[in-house]
Design a protein around this motif. Structure first.
Motif, PDB file in Angstrom:
ATOM      1  N   ARG A 290      -6.698  -5.610  -8.998  1.00 53.81           N
ATOM      2  CA  ARG A 290      -7.294  -6.939  -9.127  1.00 53.81           C
ATOM      3  C   ARG A 290      -8.583  -7.041  -8.311  1.00 53.81           C
ATOM      4  O   ARG A 290      -8.634  -6.666  -7.143  1.00 53.81           O
ATOM      5  N   ALA A 291      -9.673  -7.476  -8.976  1.00 54.85           N
ATOM      6  CA  ALA A 291     -10.973  -7.739  -8.346  1.00 54.85           C
ATOM      7  C   ALA A 291     -11.700  -6.485  -7.860  1.00 54.85           C
ATOM      8  O   ALA A 291     -12.702  -6.578  -7.149  1.00 54.85           O
ATOM      9  N   ASP A 292     -11.234  -5.320  -8.265  1.00 53.98           N
ATOM     10  CA  ASP A 292     -11.876  -4.064  -7.843  1.00 53.98           C
ATOM     11  C   ASP A 292     -13.299  -3.973  -8.386  1.00 53.98           C
ATOM     12  O   ASP A 292     -13.563  -4.349  -9.527  1.00 53.98           O
ATOM     13  N   GLU A 293     -14.205  -3.432  -7.580  1.00 54.00           N
ATOM     14  CA  GLU A 293     -15.622  -3.341  -7.961  1.00 54.00           C
ATOM     15  C   GLU A 293     -16.104  -1.896  -8.100  1.00 54.00           C
ATOM     16  O   GLU A 293     -17.310  -1.637  -8.038  1.00 54.00           O
ATOM     17  N   THR A 294     -15.194  -0.955  -8.304  1.00 55.71           N
ATOM     18  CA  THR A 294     -15.622   0.449  -8.390  1.00 55.71           C
ATOM     19  C   THR A 294     -16.457   0.725  -9.617  1.00 55.71           C
ATOM     20  O   THR A 294     -17.133   1.747  -9.689  1.00 55.71           O
ATOM     21  N   GLY A 295     -16.372  -0.140 -10.620  1.00 47.26           N
ATOM     22  CA  GLY A 295     -17.096   0.112 -11.852  1.00 47.26           C
ATOM     23  C   GLY A 295     -16.287   0.879 -12.867  1.00 47.26           C
ATOM     24  O   GLY A 295     -16.744   1.132 -13.983  1.00 47.26           O
ATOM     25  N   ARG A 296     -15.082   1.290 -12.511  1.00 43.21           N
ATOM     26  CA  ARG A 296     -14.220   1.987 -13.469  1.00 43.21           C
ATOM     27  C   ARG A 296     -13.932   1.095 -14.663  1.00 43.21           C
ATOM     28  O   ARG A 296     -13.880   1.549 -15.799  1.00 43.21           O
ATOM     29  N   ALA A 297     -13.691  -0.172 -14.376  1.00 42.43           N
ATOM     30  CA  ALA A 297     -13.469  -1.160 -15.424  1.00 42.43           C
ATOM     31  C   ALA A 297     -14.120  -2.460 -14.963  1.00 42.43           C
ATOM     32  O   ALA A 297     -13.825  -2.965 -13.887  1.00 42.43           O
ATOM     33  N   GLU A 298     -15.008  -2.984 -15.759  1.00 46.29           N
ATOM     34  CA  GLU A 298     -15.742  -4.192 -15.378  1.00 46.29           C
ATOM     35  C   GLU A 298     -14.778  -5.310 -14.986  1.00 46.29           C
ATOM     36  O   GLU A 298     -13.819  -5.606 -15.703  1.00 46.29           O
ATOM     37  N   ASN A 299     -15.005  -5.918 -13.842  1.00 46.66           N
ATOM     38  CA  ASN A 299     -14.230  -7.046 -13.319  1.00 46.66           C
ATOM     39  C   ASN A 299     -12.870  -6.657 -12.747  1.00 46.66           C
ATOM     40  O   ASN A 299     -12.088  -7.520 -12.374  1.00 46.66           O
ATOM     41  N   GLY A 300     -12.584  -5.372 -12.648  1.00 49.15           N
ATOM     42  CA  GLY A 300     -11.318  -4.950 -12.067  1.00 49.15           C
ATOM     43  C   GLY A 300     -10.133  -5.180 -12.982  1.00 49.15           C
ATOM     44  O   GLY A 300     -10.270  -5.592 -14.132  1.00 49.15           O
ATOM     45  N   GLY A 301      -8.945  -4.889 -12.465  1.00 51.68           N
ATOM     46  CA  GLY A 301      -7.741  -4.993 -13.280  1.00 51.68           C
ATOM     47  C   GLY A 301      -6.961  -6.265 -13.029  1.00 51.68           C
ATOM     48  O   GLY A 301      -7.466  -7.224 -12.429  1.00 51.68           O
ATOM     49  N   TRP A 302      -5.681  -6.251 -13.463  1.00 54.56           N
ATOM     50  CA  TRP A 302      -4.854  -7.451 -13.410  1.00 54.56           C
ATOM     51  C   TRP A 302      -3.649  -7.323 -12.468  1.00 54.56           C
ATOM     52  O   TRP A 302      -2.924  -8.291 -12.275  1.00 54.56           O
ATOM     53  N   THR A 303      -3.397  -6.126 -11.936  1.00 52.60           N
ATOM     54  CA  THR A 303      -2.308  -5.938 -10.973  1.00 52.60           C
ATOM     55  C   THR A 303      -0.961  -6.443 -11.524  1.00 52.60           C
ATOM     56  O   THR A 303      -0.257  -7.201 -10.881  1.00 52.60           O
ATOM     57  N   VAL A 304      -0.614  -6.043 -12.733  1.00 49.67           N
ATOM     58  CA  VAL A 304       0.659  -6.476 -13.329  1.00 49.67           C
ATOM     59  C   VAL A 304       1.765  -5.474 -13.030  1.00 49.67           C
ATOM     60  O   VAL A 304       2.764  -5.800 -12.395  1.00 49.67           O
ATOM     61  N   ALA A 305       1.614  -4.232 -13.490  1.00 49.28           N
ATOM     62  CA  ALA A 305       2.613  -3.181 -13.256  1.00 49.28           C
ATOM     63  C   ALA A 305       2.123  -2.312 -12.104  1.00 49.28           C
ATOM     64  O   ALA A 305       1.168  -1.546 -12.259  1.00 49.28           O
ATOM     65  N   VAL A 306       2.781  -2.432 -10.963  1.00 48.97           N
ATOM     66  CA  VAL A 306       2.323  -1.781  -9.735  1.00 48.97           C
ATOM     67  C   VAL A 306       3.509  -1.095  -9.055  1.00 48.97           C
ATOM     68  O   VAL A 306       4.571  -1.708  -8.906  1.00 48.97           O
ATOM     69  N   PRO A 307       3.362   0.152  -8.640  1.00 53.39           N
ATOM     70  CA  PRO A 307       4.468   0.832  -7.947  1.00 53.39           C
ATOM     71  C   PRO A 307       4.847   0.118  -6.645  1.00 53.39           C
ATOM     72  O   PRO A 307       4.006  -0.506  -5.992  1.00 53.39           O
ATOM     73  N   THR A 308       6.105   0.230  -6.268  1.00 51.17           N
ATOM     74  CA  THR A 308       6.527  -0.269  -4.966  1.00 51.17           C
ATOM     75  C   THR A 308       6.059   0.703  -3.889  1.00 51.17           C
ATOM     76  O   THR A 308       5.706   1.855  -4.168  1.00 51.17           O
ATOM     77  N   LEU A 309       6.073   0.244  -2.655  1.00 52.70           N
ATOM     78  CA  LEU A 309       5.740   1.138  -1.541  1.00 52.70           C
ATOM     79  C   LEU A 309       6.746   2.280  -1.456  1.00 52.70           C
ATOM     80  O   LEU A 309       6.407   3.381  -0.995  1.00 52.70           O
ATOM     81  N   ASN A 310       7.991   2.051  -1.893  1.00 56.98           N
ATOM     82  CA  ASN A 310       8.979   3.128  -1.896  1.00 56.98           C
ATOM     83  C   ASN A 310       8.531   4.305  -2.749  1.00 56.98           C
ATOM     84  O   ASN A 310       8.738   5.466  -2.394  1.00 56.98           O
ATOM     85  N   VAL A 311       7.925   4.008  -3.898  1.00 54.27           N
ATOM     86  CA  VAL A 311       7.435   5.074  -4.779  1.00 54.27           C
ATOM     87  C   VAL A 311       6.369   5.885  -4.060  1.00 54.27           C
ATOM     88  O   VAL A 311       6.378   7.129  -4.086  1.00 54.27           O
ATOM     89  N   TYR A 312       5.447   5.196  -3.418  1.00 54.88           N
ATOM     90  CA  TYR A 312       4.363   5.863  -2.710  1.00 54.88           C
ATOM     91  C   TYR A 312       4.889   6.693  -1.542  1.00 54.88           C
ATOM     92  O   TYR A 312       4.496   7.857  -1.362  1.00 54.88           O
ATOM     93  N   GLU A 313       5.776   6.121  -0.767  1.00 57.72           N
ATOM     94  CA  GLU A 313       6.249   6.796   0.442  1.00 57.72           C
ATOM     95  C   GLU A 313       7.193   7.943   0.131  1.00 57.72           C
ATOM     96  O   GLU A 313       7.291   8.909   0.916  1.00 57.72           O
ATOM     97  N   ASP A 314       7.882   7.891  -0.978  1.00 55.83           N
ATOM     98  CA  ASP A 314       8.805   8.949  -1.361  1.00 55.83           C
ATOM     99  C   ASP A 314       8.075  10.187  -1.886  1.00 55.83           C
ATOM    100  O   ASP A 314       8.644  11.274  -1.925  1.00 55.83           O
TER     101      ASP A 314
END
Length: 507
Positions: A290-314
């Protein structure tokens, strides 16, 4: 069936843009006047591919449902629509908007395939050439039913072209076991008649049908047949022009699609091109920051389907696949920030890493990455190796051959964009059957992360209580194994056709 399905089944000769496939819009024509030659037959088959490449199917409704139902993606923005949250939270009702649109779109794919299969009988051409085209329709039909039966269980099975809506208005459900038998029959026909290669990976080949046969048999627990079919693909990979790509990242860059040799079947979207919901892809914005300005996608994304921190830490940070699969930094107000600060720049942002496979490189796209040019890979050679390894381990626990297939994937994962690393290490010989099974299932979860496979693995292996328990990656205390391994049948279907009742248990 509901009115929507009747219309879609009757109108499936409407052929629209489907990426690399050459076709002409043919409108709604009577089969006896339309089917004259192989080009007409291919145009009808292409209609089934077009219905796959739609917002109501692969562009959002099916794929987002599969992402959220698994334990690798949770709801990020709590302001997103309730129908999505209900899928994620095991609170679905039979009027959920995800399924009420996914369901008829699935039958549109099936209807287009049935029209092509019926139309093939009207064409007087060489049988071998005709079968090579109509086999694509058999594959499309099997593909759609394979998703439907895993999601819903017993479902209406239609294997004929509908010319009179009254023939399906009081149709009954077909037992799931019989649906699987029909899927296998269709895939066997496709395996026999499809060519070894096609001009584009968005058309199935002999290897595609075989790989899906292997997947079906694995789902059914017929491990010998699953292994045999997967081994057929592996042994003939050169003939089928298949191999693992050297760099894992290349699989998720639209500009690379034409040169890739790992995909067995893709659903193609044409960037910034759509006809209504056909051609509309929302996976980049749905998974983007959401609101990302990298330019990958104009205006950033929507942050709907997002991994939990458990996924990242595991997931070990030494695994290159984690780097490819997850975005952990974004740009806000012209400066780079770590995921722990994402929520500071939007009241709908969340401080969690995001899925990168679709948002990082959306290709030609519109605002937020919508209408991307992704060629979404529904099956790739890596999964064939995983199927072979899992099935063989069930037959011969700890088999050296099964270990070898996993080590092929790990060797590729050690290639970090051309720089070789020493992680993940090879699996050593002598591992027990149970330990190797656990390792293979984990390898599937990481290798195929966010590729719409995890929910089906949870379902077939009955991992729900573990995956959604207090120590799981995405705890949900209300997960009910007696209810939640199936979606509810759409309630409006059941109200219009009592022969489809009762609904699945718990709904």
């Amino acid at each position: 069936m509901i009115k929507n399905i009747k219309i879609l089944l009757l109108a499936t000769l409407l052929s629209v843009g489907c990426s690399d496939l050459e076709e002409e819009p043919v409108g709604i024509l009577a089969p006896e006047s339309f089917f004259k030659n192989l080009d007409d037959l291919q145009a009808a088959v292409n209609g089934s591919y077009a219905y796959m490449a739609s917002e109501k199917y692969w562009g959002r409704k099916l794929t987002l449902s599969l992402l959220l139902r698994g334990d690798m993606a949770d709801i990020g923005d709590l302001g997103t629509s309730a129908r999505r949250q209900d899928v994620n939270n095991f609170e679905m009702a039979d009027d959920n908007g995800m399924i009420t649109e996914l369901w008829p779109q699935s039958y549109a794919i099936i209807g287009a395939a049935n029209q092509a299969i019926d139309g093939a009988d009207r064409i007087d051409v060489n049988a071998e050439k005709k079968n090579a085209v109509v086999a694509q329709a058999y594959f499309s039909r099997a593909f759609a039913y394979y998703h439907l039966v895993r999601l819903f269980g017993d479902i209406p099975y239609i294997d004929f072209a509908v010319s009179d809506a009254s023939t399906v208005e009081d149709i009954s459900k077909t037992p799931a076991a019989e649906v699987y038998e029909n899927i296998i029959t269709d895939l066997q026909f496709a395996k026999e008649w499809l060519p070894d290669t096609q001009p584009t990976r968005s058309q199935p080949t002999k290897a595609t049908a075989t790989a899906y046969l292997a997947s079906v048999y694995l789902t059914l627990g017929d491990y010998q047949k699953a292994y045999d079919e997967a081994k057929f693909v592996i042994d003939n990979k050169a003939k089928f022009n298949l191999k693992l790509e050297q760099d894992f990242q290349n699989l998720f860059v639209p500009d690379n699609a034409a040169a890739l040799q790992e995909p067995l079947f893709t659903i193609d979207f044409i960037g910034q091109s759509r006809d209504g919901d056909l051609g509309q892809d929302y996976l980049a914005p749905l998974t983007g920051i959401r609101a990302d300005e990298t330019g990958r996608a104009e205006n950033g994304g929507w942050t709907v389907a997002v991994p939990t921190l458990n996924v990242y830490e595991d997931w070990s940070g030494r695994d290159y696949r984690k780097k490819v699969s997850l975005d952990t930094v974004a740009i806000f107000n012209g400066e780079e920030h770590d995921f722990t600060e994402f929520a500071n720049f939007s009241d709908r942002g969340v401080n969690r890493p995001h899925i990168a496979k679709y948002y990082r490189f959306p290709g030609t796209s519109g605002s937020n990455g919508r209408e991307s040019s992704h060629n979404f890979i529904t099956m790739r050679y890596a999964e064939v190796l995983l199927i072979a390894a899992e099935a063989l381990n069930e037959i011969n626990g700890g088999a050296t051959e099964a270990i070898g297939y996993i080590n092929e994937l790990r060797a590729r994962a050690r290639n970090r964009g051309g720089e070789m690393a020493n992680f993940p290490e090879d699996v050593a010989a002598g591992i027990s059957q149970d330990d190797l099974k656990d390792l293979i299932i984990r390898e599937r979860r990481l290798e195929l992360a966010f590729e719409f496979k995890r929910w089906y693995d949870i379902k077939r292996l009955k991992l729900g209580q573990e995956a959604f328990g207090p120590n799981g990656l995405e705890p949900h205390s209300n997960f009910d194994p007696n209810r939640d391994y199936l979606f509810p049948l759409p309630g409006d279907e059941l109200s219009r056709n009592p022969n489809l009742q009762p609904n699945n248990p718990g709904y």
